[in-house]
Design a protein around this motif. Structure first.
Motif, mmCIF file in Angstrom:
data_model
loop_
_atom_site.group_PDB
_atom_site.id
_atom_site.type_symbol
_atom_site.label_atom_id
_atom_site.label_comp_id
_atom_site.label_asym_id
_atom_site.label_seq_id
_atom_site.Cartn_x
_atom_site.Cartn_y
_atom_site.Cartn_z
ATOM 1 N N MET A 1 27.777 34.023 41.124
ATOM 2 C CA MET A 1 28.714 33.734 40.050
ATOM 3 C C MET A 1 29.365 35.028 39.564
ATOM 4 O O MET A 1 30.275 34.996 38.775
ATOM 5 C CB MET A 1 27.947 33.048 38.928
ATOM 6 C CG MET A 1 28.827 32.393 37.924
ATOM 7 S SD MET A 1 28.847 30.643 38.214
ATOM 8 C CE MET A 1 29.870 30.169 36.866
ATOM 9 N N GLY A 2 28.891 36.160 40.042
ATOM 10 C CA GLY A 2 29.460 37.428 39.617
ATOM 11 C C GLY A 2 30.815 37.716 40.225
ATOM 12 O O GLY A 2 31.516 38.621 39.796
ATOM 13 N N ARG A 3 31.245 36.943 41.235
ATOM 14 C CA ARG A 3 32.504 37.203 41.915
ATOM 15 C C ARG A 3 33.681 36.448 41.292
ATOM 16 O O ARG A 3 34.818 36.772 41.544
ATOM 17 C CB ARG A 3 32.408 36.801 43.393
ATOM 18 C CG ARG A 3 31.320 37.503 44.159
ATOM 19 C CD ARG A 3 31.591 38.959 44.357
ATOM 20 N NE ARG A 3 32.697 39.157 45.265
ATOM 21 C CZ ARG A 3 33.289 40.321 45.451
ATOM 22 N NH1 ARG A 3 32.878 41.383 44.801
ATOM 23 N NH2 ARG A 3 34.279 40.437 46.280
ATOM 24 N N LYS A 4 33.436 35.432 40.497
ATOM 25 C CA LYS A 4 34.531 34.629 39.948
ATOM 26 C C LYS A 4 35.492 35.415 39.060
ATOM 27 O O LYS A 4 36.703 35.233 39.177
ATOM 28 C CB LYS A 4 33.991 33.412 39.208
ATOM 29 C CG LYS A 4 33.578 32.323 40.145
ATOM 30 C CD LYS A 4 33.546 30.996 39.462
ATOM 31 C CE LYS A 4 33.215 29.939 40.496
ATOM 32 N NZ LYS A 4 33.324 28.613 39.998
ATOM 33 N N PRO A 5 35.058 36.283 38.185
ATOM 34 C CA PRO A 5 36.024 37.047 37.390
ATOM 35 C C PRO A 5 36.950 37.908 38.254
ATOM 36 O O PRO A 5 38.116 38.089 37.936
ATOM 37 C CB PRO A 5 35.160 37.912 36.486
ATOM 38 C CG PRO A 5 33.903 37.135 36.341
ATOM 39 C CD PRO A 5 33.706 36.480 37.679
ATOM 40 N N ASP A 6 36.442 38.414 39.388
ATOM 41 C CA ASP A 6 37.285 39.191 40.292
ATOM 42 C C ASP A 6 38.386 38.317 40.883
ATOM 43 O O ASP A 6 39.536 38.728 40.995
ATOM 44 C CB ASP A 6 36.459 39.800 41.415
ATOM 45 C CG ASP A 6 35.503 40.882 40.914
ATOM 46 O OD1 ASP A 6 35.777 41.463 39.838
ATOM 47 O OD2 ASP A 6 34.487 41.119 41.590
ATOM 48 N N ILE A 7 38.033 37.098 41.255
ATOM 49 C CA ILE A 7 39.013 36.183 41.830
ATOM 50 C C ILE A 7 40.055 35.806 40.776
ATOM 51 O O ILE A 7 41.256 35.777 41.059
ATOM 52 C CB ILE A 7 38.308 34.926 42.388
ATOM 53 C CG1 ILE A 7 37.432 35.309 43.582
ATOM 54 C CG2 ILE A 7 39.319 33.876 42.787
ATOM 55 C CD1 ILE A 7 36.543 34.200 44.078
ATOM 56 N N ARG A 9 40.932 37.544 38.125
ATOM 57 C CA ARG A 9 41.784 38.722 37.885
ATOM 58 C C ARG A 9 42.808 38.899 38.992
ATOM 59 O O ARG A 9 43.966 39.240 38.741
ATOM 60 C CB ARG A 9 40.924 39.976 37.779
ATOM 61 C CG ARG A 9 40.187 40.085 36.475
ATOM 62 C CD ARG A 9 39.398 41.366 36.431
ATOM 63 N NE ARG A 9 38.559 41.405 35.248
ATOM 64 C CZ ARG A 9 37.572 42.248 35.058
ATOM 65 N NH1 ARG A 9 37.287 43.143 35.988
ATOM 66 N NH2 ARG A 9 36.871 42.220 33.960
ATOM 67 N N THR A 10 42.400 38.660 40.233
ATOM 68 C CA THR A 10 43.322 38.795 41.357
ATOM 69 C C THR A 10 44.444 37.769 41.269
ATOM 70 O O THR A 10 45.617 38.106 41.472
ATOM 71 C CB THR A 10 42.557 38.625 42.690
ATOM 72 O OG1 THR A 10 41.492 39.573 42.731
ATOM 73 C CG2 THR A 10 43.466 38.818 43.867
ATOM 74 N N VAL A 11 44.118 36.535 40.957
ATOM 75 C CA VAL A 11 45.131 35.484 40.842
ATOM 76 C C VAL A 11 46.094 35.800 39.697
ATOM 77 O O VAL A 11 47.307 35.666 39.838
ATOM 78 C CB VAL A 11 44.469 34.101 40.659
ATOM 79 C CG1 VAL A 11 45.487 33.045 40.291
ATOM 80 C CG2 VAL A 11 43.715 33.706 41.915
ATOM 81 N N VAL A 12 45.563 36.238 38.562
ATOM 82 C CA VAL A 12 46.412 36.584 37.426
ATOM 83 C C VAL A 12 47.301 37.777 37.756
ATOM 84 O O VAL A 12 48.488 37.801 37.409
ATOM 85 C CB VAL A 12 45.544 36.858 36.172
ATOM 86 C CG1 VAL A 12 46.365 37.470 35.055
ATOM 87 C CG2 VAL A 12 44.875 35.570 35.703
ATOM 88 N N LEU A 13 46.775 38.756 38.473
ATOM 89 C CA LEU A 13 47.559 39.924 38.864
ATOM 90 C C LEU A 13 48.692 39.532 39.808
ATOM 91 O O LEU A 13 49.835 39.979 39.645
ATOM 92 C CB LEU A 13 46.657 40.969 39.519
ATOM 93 C CG LEU A 13 47.343 42.260 39.948
ATOM 94 C CD1 LEU A 13 47.852 43.020 38.724
ATOM 95 C CD2 LEU A 13 46.403 43.123 40.751
ATOM 96 N N ILE A 14 48.404 38.683 40.775
ATOM 97 C CA ILE A 14 49.451 38.219 41.693
ATOM 98 C C ILE A 14 50.524 37.448 40.934
ATOM 99 O O ILE A 14 51.728 37.611 41.177
ATOM 100 C CB ILE A 14 48.836 37.366 42.827
ATOM 101 C CG1 ILE A 14 47.990 38.256 43.729
ATOM 102 C CG2 ILE A 14 49.901 36.632 43.615
ATOM 103 C CD1 ILE A 14 47.169 37.497 44.752
ATOM 104 N N PHE A 15 50.119 36.600 39.998
ATOM 105 C CA PHE A 15 51.074 35.843 39.187
ATOM 106 C C PHE A 15 51.947 36.778 38.363
ATOM 107 O O PHE A 15 53.164 36.601 38.285
ATOM 108 C CB PHE A 15 50.314 34.871 38.276
ATOM 109 C CG PHE A 15 51.205 34.048 37.395
ATOM 110 C CD1 PHE A 15 51.955 33.016 37.918
ATOM 111 C CD2 PHE A 15 51.289 34.320 36.041
ATOM 112 C CE1 PHE A 15 52.777 32.254 37.103
ATOM 113 C CE2 PHE A 15 52.104 33.569 35.214
ATOM 114 C CZ PHE A 15 52.848 32.530 35.755
ATOM 115 N N ALA A 16 51.345 37.794 37.746
ATOM 116 C CA ALA A 16 52.098 38.738 36.922
ATOM 117 C C ALA A 16 53.085 39.537 37.766
ATOM 118 O O ALA A 16 54.237 39.745 37.366
ATOM 119 C CB ALA A 16 51.140 39.676 36.194
ATOM 120 N N VAL A 17 52.668 39.963 38.946
ATOM 121 C CA VAL A 17 53.576 40.700 39.830
ATOM 122 C C VAL A 17 54.733 39.799 40.252
ATOM 123 O O VAL A 17 55.896 40.236 40.301
ATOM 124 C CB VAL A 17 52.810 41.243 41.061
ATOM 125 C CG1 VAL A 17 53.754 41.761 42.119
ATOM 126 C CG2 VAL A 17 51.853 42.336 40.623
#
Length: 49
Positions: A1-7, A9-17
């Motif tokens: 469950m420690g990997r979900k925040p990374d995923i 953050r990645t999705v939010v970063l791609i959306f923001a870009v």
């Protein structure tokens, strides 16, 4: 469950870009002069009829 925040953050970063790129391209498109004036558009539509 420690990997979900990374995923997340990645999705939010791609959306923001994506938003930044879309905003930048729309600003550049609005700076360009229109390719056809209203009279040219009317003439082209009259030729089609």
């Amino acid at each position: 469950m420690g990997r979900k925040p990374d995923i997340i953050r990645t999705v939010v970063l791609i959306f923001a870009v994506g938003l930044v790129v879309t905003g930048f391209t729309s600003l550049q498109a609005s700076d360009d002069e229109p390719t056809a004036s209203e009279t040219e558009t009317v003439i082209v539509s009259a030729v089609r009829n």
